[in-house]
Design a protein around this motif. Structure first.
Motif, mmCIF file in Angstrom:
data_model
loop_
_atom_site.group_PDB
_atom_site.id
_atom_site.type_symbol
_atom_site.label_atom_id
_atom_site.label_comp_id
_atom_site.label_asym_id
_atom_site.label_seq_id
_atom_site.Cartn_x
_atom_site.Cartn_y
_atom_site.Cartn_z
ATOM 1 N N UNK B 88 35.482 101.046 150.672
ATOM 2 C CA UNK B 88 35.408 101.038 152.133
ATOM 3 C C UNK B 88 35.711 102.445 152.643
ATOM 4 N N UNK B 89 35.623 102.594 153.956
ATOM 5 C CA UNK B 89 36.103 103.815 154.600
ATOM 6 C C UNK B 89 37.483 103.509 155.182
ATOM 7 N N UNK B 90 38.431 104.368 154.909
ATOM 8 C CA UNK B 90 39.788 104.198 155.424
ATOM 9 C C UNK B 90 39.987 105.205 156.554
ATOM 10 N N UNK B 91 40.189 104.657 157.726
ATOM 11 C CA UNK B 91 40.293 105.451 158.940
ATOM 12 C C UNK B 91 41.747 105.514 159.407
ATOM 13 N N UNK B 92 42.141 106.688 159.825
ATOM 14 C CA UNK B 92 43.447 106.868 160.436
ATOM 15 C C UNK B 92 43.223 107.187 161.911
ATOM 16 N N UNK B 93 44.062 106.662 162.764
ATOM 17 C CA UNK B 93 43.979 106.930 164.196
ATOM 18 C C UNK B 93 45.381 107.136 164.744
ATOM 19 N N UNK B 103 44.318 104.801 174.452
ATOM 20 C CA UNK B 103 43.131 105.266 173.751
ATOM 21 C C UNK B 103 43.542 105.696 172.355
ATOM 22 N N UNK B 104 42.763 105.307 171.364
ATOM 23 C CA UNK B 104 43.034 105.717 169.999
ATOM 24 C C UNK B 104 42.087 106.847 169.600
ATOM 25 N N UNK B 105 42.630 107.819 168.900
ATOM 26 C CA UNK B 105 41.863 108.967 168.434
ATOM 27 C C UNK B 105 41.762 108.873 166.909
ATOM 28 N N UNK B 106 40.528 108.889 166.432
ATOM 29 C CA UNK B 106 40.278 108.642 165.019
ATOM 30 C C UNK B 106 40.007 109.930 164.232
ATOM 31 N N UNK B 107 40.432 109.908 162.980
ATOM 32 C CA UNK B 107 40.054 110.945 162.042
ATOM 33 C C UNK B 107 38.686 110.656 161.450
ATOM 34 N N UNK B 108 38.175 111.546 160.594
ATOM 35 C CA UNK B 108 36.837 111.380 160.021
ATOM 36 C C UNK B 108 36.764 110.307 158.954
#
Lengths: 112, 115
Positions: B88-93, B103-108
């Motif tokens: 999967x893709x693991x996203x950090x915000x 508002x959440x800000x996401x990494x790549x």
């Protein structure tokens, strides 16, 4: 599930046309947000609407919220090829801290 | 303003191996989130931190996943041992710790492939 469900799953339009995407949810919300994800990238926040609001605008974006129908729509006017992306609605619930629950997303393709 | 940083961007491992992902949130953001995004689906929250405390880890498979945010800034998510379905893709915000909603800000994201 509290998860929002977007409709349609995929949308293909010509550049310059308007794109309308819908989101439905099942339980009362505190707020609803729309995010965009370009291929292979992270999500970008587009717009937020609170449960006591009915409509908001941001540039070419217009979002509406109908809490009686538990649904929201995102309208992108005068679409551009750069709008090609996946769009997600995310719902926030009272008492859930800042937690958001994301839908499965809509794939939008804008043909030049 | 620098965005959310994540590393590595890509990782390929064999099942039963271990893997760790790193995230550095936007400066001043007290809340940090880890999401798992399986292909064709929306992000699913794994764990939420406020400073270095866990707010929500109800969907974290604790038998194999662990996460920490020791100094209330950067965070590490670990999988040990990995399974095929962890691909999967693991996203950090991250988000400011002011008011709700936020508002959440996401990494790549980190794209993980388990073979």
């Amino acid at each position: 599930s509290q998860q929002g469900e977007e409709d349609p799953q995929a949308l293909s339009i010509q550049e310059g046309e308007n794109a309308t995407m819908n989101c439905s949810y099942k339980t009362s919300i505190n707020n609803l947000q729309w995010y965009r994800q370009n291929s292979g990238r992270g999500l970008v926040h587009l717009i937020l609407i609170r449960s006591n609001e009915r409509e908001k605008h941001s540039g070419r974006l217009r979002v509406t919220l109908d809490t009686s129908k538990k649904s929201s729509s995102l309208l992108i006017t005068a679409s551009r090829a750069a709008d090609t992306a996946s769009y997600f609605c995310a719902t926030g619930y009272t008492g859930a801290n800042s937690k958001l629950t994301f839908g499965k997303g809509i794939t939008l393709s804008v043909r030049p | 303003e620098a965005g959310v940083a994540q590393s590595p961007r890509y990782k390929i491992i064999e099942k039963r191996q271990s893997v760790a992902f790193w995230c550095n949130p936007i400066s001043g953001h007290a809340t940090l989130y880890w999401y798992q995004q399986i292909l064709g689906q929306g992000p699913k929250l794994l764990i939420q931190f406020q400073n270095n405390g866990v707010v929500d880890d109800s969907q974290l498979p604790k038998d194999r996943f662990s996460a920490e945010r020791l100094k209330g800034v950067d965070s590490t998510l670990k999988i040990q041992p990995a399974k095929l379905e962890d691909s999967a893709v693991y996203l950090c915000a991250s988000s400011l710790d002011v008011g709700i909603p936020r508002t959440q800000y996401f990494g790549p994201g980190t794209r993980l492939l388990v073979l």
